[in-house]
Design a protein around this motif. Structure first.
Motif, short mmCIF file in Angstrom:
data_model
loop_
_atom_site.label_atom_id
_atom_site.label_comp_id
_atom_site.label_asym_id
_atom_site.label_seq_id
_atom_site.Cartn_x
_atom_site.Cartn_y
_atom_site.Cartn_z
N VAL A 279 0.84 -1.20 0.00
CA VAL A 279 0.00 0.00 0.00
C VAL A 279 0.87 1.25 0.00
CG1 VAL A 279 -1.67 1.35 1.33
CG2 VAL A 279 -1.94 -1.13 1.16
N GLU A 280 1.91 1.26 0.83
CA GLU A 280 2.79 2.44 0.93
C GLU A 280 3.49 2.72 -0.40
OE1 GLU A 280 5.40 1.55 4.14
OE2 GLU A 280 3.84 1.74 5.68
N CYS A 281 3.91 1.66 -1.08
CA CYS A 281 4.59 1.83 -2.38
C CYS A 281 3.64 2.43 -3.41
CB CYS A 281 5.12 0.49 -2.88
SG CYS A 281 6.81 0.16 -2.37
N LEU A 282 2.44 1.91 -3.46
CA LEU A 282 1.48 2.41 -4.44
C LEU A 282 1.09 3.86 -4.14
CD1 LEU A 282 -0.87 -0.65 -5.14
CD2 LEU A 282 1.36 -0.06 -6.10
N GLU A 283 0.98 4.18 -2.85
CA GLU A 283 0.68 5.56 -2.48
C GLU A 283 1.80 6.50 -2.92
OE1 GLU A 283 -2.00 7.13 -1.21
OE2 GLU A 283 -2.99 5.21 -1.58
N HIS A 330 11.04 -5.16 -4.19
CA HIS A 330 12.33 -4.65 -4.68
C HIS A 330 12.67 -3.29 -4.07
CE1 HIS A 330 11.94 -7.96 -7.55
NE2 HIS A 330 13.24 -7.81 -7.76
N ILE A 331 11.66 -2.48 -3.81
CA ILE A 331 11.92 -1.22 -3.13
C ILE A 331 12.37 -1.51 -1.70
CG2 ILE A 331 10.89 0.92 -2.30
CD1 ILE A 331 11.38 0.68 -5.38
N ASP A 332 11.77 -2.51 -1.07
CA ASP A 332 12.18 -2.91 0.28
C ASP A 332 13.64 -3.36 0.30
OD1 ASP A 332 11.38 -3.82 3.14
OD2 ASP A 332 12.26 -5.62 2.25
N LYS A 333 14.06 -4.08 -0.73
CA LYS A 333 15.46 -4.51 -0.81
C LYS A 333 16.39 -3.30 -0.79
CE LYS A 333 14.82 -8.66 -3.73
NZ LYS A 333 15.20 -9.28 -5.02
#
Length: 584
Positions: A279-283, A330-333
């Motif tokens: 959710v945070e990534c999409l936001e 991948h953003i978390d990585k």
């Protein structure tokens, strides 16, 4: 590395020749690529360079470039032979001595380097769904990924290995429902999977869930009793899903341990959702203007970053696409501080590469810091014929294969071809004790080297006088070999083993250069290829060179060669994750 030493000498010579205006318009060695190769005809020399490409910058003919450059090659380490635009180099004994000393000194660290500069790398591979046993394709990614991790660590990278568990989505609901049916069957109920093609695709009908069902009943008797009473699947949906996921993942981990594959972390896709990271990534993508809505769905403007079309993130029914979680992962990585991401995916995922790179760029990360190795399929050959994995009752899982041929053979065969080429895995050959079996051939070479050393230390028998003799060498004498500086008996050109010895030493020395190339290209198959070539050179050396002779100095020098072979083969096999047996 001998190549590096020669390159430095040639570079210095080119610069001196340029200063003396002997190479036409060429001003310095930085204008040319100095490529050291092996001559096609070994009689010409041990190494060669082709100066013909220098003619464009020098504006003089290649033979003249070679002749003028030779004047500045004052080293006594080699002889130079010029043929047209080729400069061939025959190395001196000192060069070979130095190569041998290098191996004996470094031992287990021979080949290790710092080219990775401690770069923090996340290596993700396998990442199978926890819905069934690992298949043959997973086995290739497992072996290749594990060997690549070993190779990159050996080359100075800071490697972190991760398995991404695809434990969210409708596939888990299907797994839960499938286990429910198997539990009902084990409880004696007359129920089966649907036969309609459109419906059956939503179930996992493999027999592997039968044992899972038996274990579920044994460990959850109260739930089993309720199911027996006619309770519906919906009442136990999550309990069955959680049990099945854990059961399958534990089975996968157990098999990976058998294959000598270890991960630093198993990362759950479900946790990604539970922590609201999707959710945070999409936001964030919405806030930065990288999304748009169309036909009731949320889209990612991936074409802005080079993708061939925009991609759906949330479908019109409100469900997330696989891409949404993949982006968040991948953003978390990157947020965890990794400087480079390396993924091993099946070739059928090639379309995802541009999408993930686009998402990284959308979050202001450098997309070139993601590398994706796309692996081709494995063809399993039994009795010379290709097996259709999905049809045959036997050998359809990775575990069946490992049990049949062993972990060593499985790893070596899975690694020995470039990942971007289809692999033909010959089961009968892989489990044979024949020279044609590459893993046997390499392991036998190591065992032979160990045997030679054991024989040098063993007591001998004089069969004529029927008396026991002392060993040819003591352990102290063998140990002293590692500090020996001179091996001149090896370089007697009248010795019939001279050519085989020199070939073997050149191959041993090239290990360091090969490791650098393999790490740079992310190509552990080059190690397997090298090990086979080294084994071949060693077997040929052994066929013409008696190691233990009446000449103690010659014997000691040849023992040094054997110890070097033993060392380098062990280093290569360790990187491949394959055992180095001392006897076979």
């Amino acid at each position: 590395m001998l190549k590096d030493k020669i390159k430095k000498i040639i570079t210095a010579a080119i610069n001196k020749a340029c200063e003396g205006k002997k190479l036409g318009s060429l001003e310095s060695a930085t204008q040319v690529d100095i490529i050291i190769e092996k001559p096609k005809n070994p009689d010409f020399g041990d190494f060669s360079i082709n100066v013909s490409p220098y003619a464009r910058a020098a504006k003089i003919a290649p033979p003249l470039i070679a002749q003028n450059l030779a004047e500045f090659l004052t080293s006594t380490s080699f002889e130079v032979n010029i043929i047209g635009g080729f400069m061939n180099f025959k190395l001196s004994d000192g060069f070979f001595n130095e190569a041998l000393q290098n191996i004996l000194t470094k031992k287990a660290t021979f080949g290790a380097n710092t080219s990775g500069g401690k770069e923090k790398v996340m290596l993700e591979y396998i990442s199978a769904n926890p819905t069934g046993p690992l298949h043959i394709g997973h086995g290739r990614w497992a072996c290749m990924g594990s060997a690549l991790a070993n190779l990159l660590k050996f080359s100075g990278y800071d490697i972190y290995q991760e398995f991404y568990i695809n434990d969210a989505g409708n596939q888990i609901n299907n797994l839960s429902h499938s286990l429910f049916i198997r539990v009902m069957q084990e409880l004696g109920e007359n129920i089966n999977f649907p036969t309609d093609e459109a419906e059956v695709k939503n179930f996992y009908t493999g027999e592997y869930l039968i044992q899972t069902a038996k274990d579920f009943i044994a460990q959850n008797p109260e739930t089993a009793a309720k199911i027996k009473q006619g309770k519906k699947h919906s009442e136990f949906k999550e309990e069955l899903a959680d049990f099945a996921k854990k059961y399958m993942l534990d089975e996968q981990k157990r098999l990976l341990q058998k294959l000598n594959v270890e991960f630093d972390n198993y990362y759950s896709e479900l946790d990604l959702h539970r922590q609201n990271k999707v959710v945070e990534c999409l936001e964030k993508l919405k806030q930065t203007g990288h999304t748009f809505e169309k036909d009731g769905a949320l889209w990612f403007k991936s074409t802005t970053f080079g993708d061939d079309q925009d991609r759906v993130l949330i479908k019109n029914d409100g469900a997330y696409t696989y891409l949404s979680a993949d982006i968040a992962y991948h953003i978390d990585k990157m947020q965890r501080g990794f400087e480079r991401l390396i993924n091993i995916w099946g070739a059928d995922h090639h379309g995802y590469v541009a999408r993930i790179k686009a998402s990284l760029e959308a979050f202001s990360y450098d997309p070139t810091h993601l590398e994706v190795l796309l692996g081709q399929l494995v063809n399993l050959l039994i009795d010379g014929e290709q097996v259709r994995m999905g049809k045959r009752k036997k050998m359809i899982t990775l575990e069946d294969l490992v049990d049949e041929v062993g972990a060593d053979a499985t790893r070596f065969w899975m690694i020995m071809r470039s990942i971007d080429t289809t692999l033909d895995f010959d089961v009968d050959l892989a489990k044979s004790k024949a020279d044609e079996n590459p893993v046997f051939y390499v392991q036998y070479a190591h065992a032979r080297a160990c045997s030679i050393i054991r024989n040098a230390l063993a007591k001998r028998v004089d069969t004529v006088n029927k008396i026991e003799l002392e060993p040819a060498f003591s352990q102290d004498e063998i140990d002293e070999t590692f500090n020996t500086k001179e091996f001149s008996p090896l370089y007697d050109k009248k010795d019939k083993a001279y050519s085989a010895t020199k070939t073997l030493l050149l191959k041993l020395d090239s290990f360091e250069d090969m490791i650098l190339s393999a790490a740079k290209l992310r190509a552990p198959y080059l190690i397997a290829k090298y090990a086979q070539e080294l084994a071949g050179d060693f077997h040929r050396f052994y066929s013409v060179a008696r190691v233990i002779t009446e000449d103690k100095d010659l014997s000691k020098s040849r023992i040094a060669v054997v110890l070097s072979v033993q060392t380098v083969l062990k280093n290569a096999l360790d990187l491949l994750g394959v055992s180095a047996p001392e006897a076979m």
